[in-house]
Design a protein around this motif. Structure first.
Motif, mmCIF file in Angstrom:
data_model
loop_
_atom_site.group_PDB
_atom_site.id
_atom_site.type_symbol
_atom_site.label_atom_id
_atom_site.label_comp_id
_atom_site.label_asym_id
_atom_site.label_seq_id
_atom_site.Cartn_x
_atom_site.Cartn_y
_atom_site.Cartn_z
ATOM 1 N N TYR A 111 0.952 -1.273 0.087
ATOM 2 C CA TYR A 111 -0.022 0.071 0.007
ATOM 3 C C TYR A 111 0.883 1.402 0.099
ATOM 4 C CZ TYR A 111 -3.321 3.494 1.867
ATOM 5 O OH TYR A 111 -3.793 4.647 2.233
ATOM 6 N N TRP A 112 0.328 2.353 -0.840
ATOM 7 C CA TRP A 112 1.214 3.530 -0.939
ATOM 8 C C TRP A 112 0.033 4.392 -0.968
ATOM 9 C CZ3 TRP A 112 4.694 5.259 -5.299
ATOM 10 C CH2 TRP A 112 5.344 6.647 -5.167
ATOM 11 N N ALA A 113 -0.140 5.045 -0.129
ATOM 12 C CA ALA A 113 -1.153 6.408 0.131
ATOM 13 C C ALA A 113 -0.986 7.059 1.486
ATOM 14 C CB ALA A 113 -2.573 5.948 -0.200
ATOM 15 N N HIS A 114 -1.954 7.700 1.699
ATOM 16 C CA HIS A 114 -2.101 8.766 2.960
ATOM 17 C C HIS A 114 -3.142 8.449 3.915
ATOM 18 C CE1 HIS A 114 1.791 10.628 1.246
ATOM 19 N NE2 HIS A 114 1.031 10.562 0.133
ATOM 20 N N GLU A 115 -3.782 7.389 3.721
ATOM 21 C CA GLU A 115 -5.229 7.180 4.276
ATOM 22 C C GLU A 115 -6.044 8.702 4.498
ATOM 23 O OE1 GLU A 115 -3.812 5.358 8.101
ATOM 24 O OE2 GLU A 115 -4.265 3.336 7.156
ATOM 25 N N ALA A 116 -6.331 9.098 5.725
ATOM 26 C CA ALA A 116 -7.242 10.150 5.886
ATOM 27 C C ALA A 116 -6.756 11.442 4.875
ATOM 28 C CB ALA A 116 -7.213 10.468 7.178
ATOM 29 N N PHE A 117 -5.506 11.625 4.536
ATOM 30 C CA PHE A 117 -5.306 12.611 3.741
ATOM 31 C C PHE A 117 -5.339 12.344 2.031
ATOM 32 C CE2 PHE A 117 -2.842 12.679 7.847
ATOM 33 C CZ PHE A 117 -3.190 13.903 8.131
ATOM 34 N N GLY A 118 -5.814 11.227 1.933
ATOM 35 C CA GLY A 118 -6.048 10.904 0.467
ATOM 36 C C GLY A 118 -5.219 9.964 -0.258
ATOM 37 N N ILE A 119 -5.275 9.601 -1.701
ATOM 38 C CA ILE A 119 -4.553 8.751 -2.203
ATOM 39 C C ILE A 119 -2.941 9.469 -2.584
ATOM 40 C CG2 ILE A 119 -6.289 7.328 -3.161
ATOM 41 C CD1 ILE A 119 -5.922 8.666 -5.783
ATOM 42 N N SER A 120 -2.079 8.754 -3.182
ATOM 43 C CA SER A 120 -0.843 9.096 -3.424
ATOM 44 C C SER A 120 -0.879 9.711 -5.050
ATOM 45 C CB SER A 120 0.301 8.258 -3.507
ATOM 46 O OG SER A 120 1.497 8.523 -4.153
ATOM 47 N N PRO A 121 -0.857 11.026 -5.244
ATOM 48 C CA PRO A 121 -0.837 11.691 -6.492
ATOM 49 C C PRO A 121 0.415 11.262 -7.196
ATOM 50 C CG PRO A 121 -0.951 13.166 -4.743
ATOM 51 C CD PRO A 121 -0.767 12.169 -4.207
#
Length: 336
Positions: free
Chosen positions: A103-113
């Motif tokens: 997984y690579w994203a930021h949870e509550a802060f949104g997906i990874s651009p």
């Protein structure tokens, strides 16, 4: 079978020859990255999503410039996003060749651009695993095993996206999935406390950090504070990573900022969106905000202390206060 990092045989031979003496391993962050992080390395990234990510080490890797990296991790956010942002701005200085991840994203802060940017433009090799699969791969590496059996996720199409093998179990006759061990060239880890020999004390979730450290040829540890060895060994059951797995230890307060470090500071809910929004602007064709961010917070400073100096003091106070409040309400003792 191909290995991205050390093969199990190479790892066993390396461990047999490694200096495992109890010695002072303090050095500067610049020295540690220069000595242990090389172009083409497989880097095991500790932490989980944006919790206790080794941000200070990543910033120094970016400043020194490393190319053709393989990044192996369970779940991550900021550390990988920072490396991807450096690659997006200048591939001739910083670049990622391959990702082995769950997984690579930021949870509550949104997906990874930038994950989307790299994937859509075929700029990286991707090997997809579940969270448990990646943890098990590091566990196999830490145990000195070439593989580890696992039942999940055989009910999915993930087998089409990784090197796992399915065989008939010799004991039950049922299908079982074999996961190849992961042996990164270097692990990068941030913890709350360490001593000069590299013993580490982690407060809160371990996030597979001990396994990543034990599976890797070298391990760089940053810590919020260095403590006396006698204090560390007073509670030996609290030693999460043993000294012989660590090659360099550096005291770096706020070494996981703007992410969370359990018991000390919370996620910076202003700064993380600032960085993520700059990444999203780059993905949409405007590199200006991302370049300005890196010039201000990474290339424009020489240390984490200088990075923190550029953050409004009220923000730093807030992330400390909210984490202390959360931990106290939950009945935990805050590290003083």
């Amino acid at each position: 079978m191909y290995w991205t990092g050390l093969s199990p045989d190479e790892a066993r031979q390396f461990l047999a020859n490694k200096d495992k003496s109890k010695r002072d391993k303090r050095m500067s962050l610049k020295e540690a990255v220069q000595k242990y992080v090389k172009d083409g390395d497989n880097i095991g990234v500790a932490g989980f999503v944006n919790g206790r990510q080794p941000i200070a080490i990543v910033h120094e890797i970016i400043r020194q410039g490393r190319k053709d990296l393989t990044l192996s991790f369970q779940s991550a956010g900021l550390a990988i996003e920072y490396l991807a942002g450096a690659m997006a701005l200048d591939e001739s200085k910083n670049s990622i060749k391959r990702l082995e991840l769950a997984y690579w994203a930021h949870e509550a802060f949104g997906i990874s651009p930038l994950f989307r940017y790299l994937a859509e433009n075929n700029k990286v090799e991707l090997e997809d695993w579940s969270n448990f699969n990646m943890s098990a791969r590091f566990k196999a590496g830490a145990m000195g095993l070439p593989f580890i059996p696992c039942r999940s996720p055989m009910g999915s199409d993930m087998l089409q996206r990784n090197r796992a093998k399915v065989i008939d179990c010799p004991f039950t006759g049922r299908p079982i999935m074999l996961l190849p061990a992961s042996h990164p060239n270097v692990a990068i880890v941030h913890v709350q406390e360490a001593d000069i020999y590299g013993n580490c004390r982690i407060q809160g979730p371990l996030y597979t950090c001990p396994e990543i450290a034990m599976a890797s040829a070298h391990t760089i540890v940053t810590c919020e504070r260095l403590i006396e060895h006698d204090e560390m060994t007073r509670y030996p059951n609290r030693v999460s990573i043993p000294f012989f797995a660590v090659d360099a230890v550096i005291e770096v307060p706020f070494g996981a900022y703007p992410g969370n470090c359990h018991g000390l500071y919370y996620f910076d809910e202003k700064h993380i969106p600032e960085f993520r929004n700059a990444c999203e602007s780059f993905r949409k064709g405007n590199p200006g905000p991302l370049k300005q961010y890196y010039d201000t917070y990474i290339f424009g400073v020489e240390s984490t202390a200088e990075f923190i100096d550029r953050i409004p003091f009220s923000q730093i106070q807030y992330v400390q206060k909210i984490e202390s409040g959360i931990r106290l309400e939950a009945g935990f003792t805050v590290i003083g």
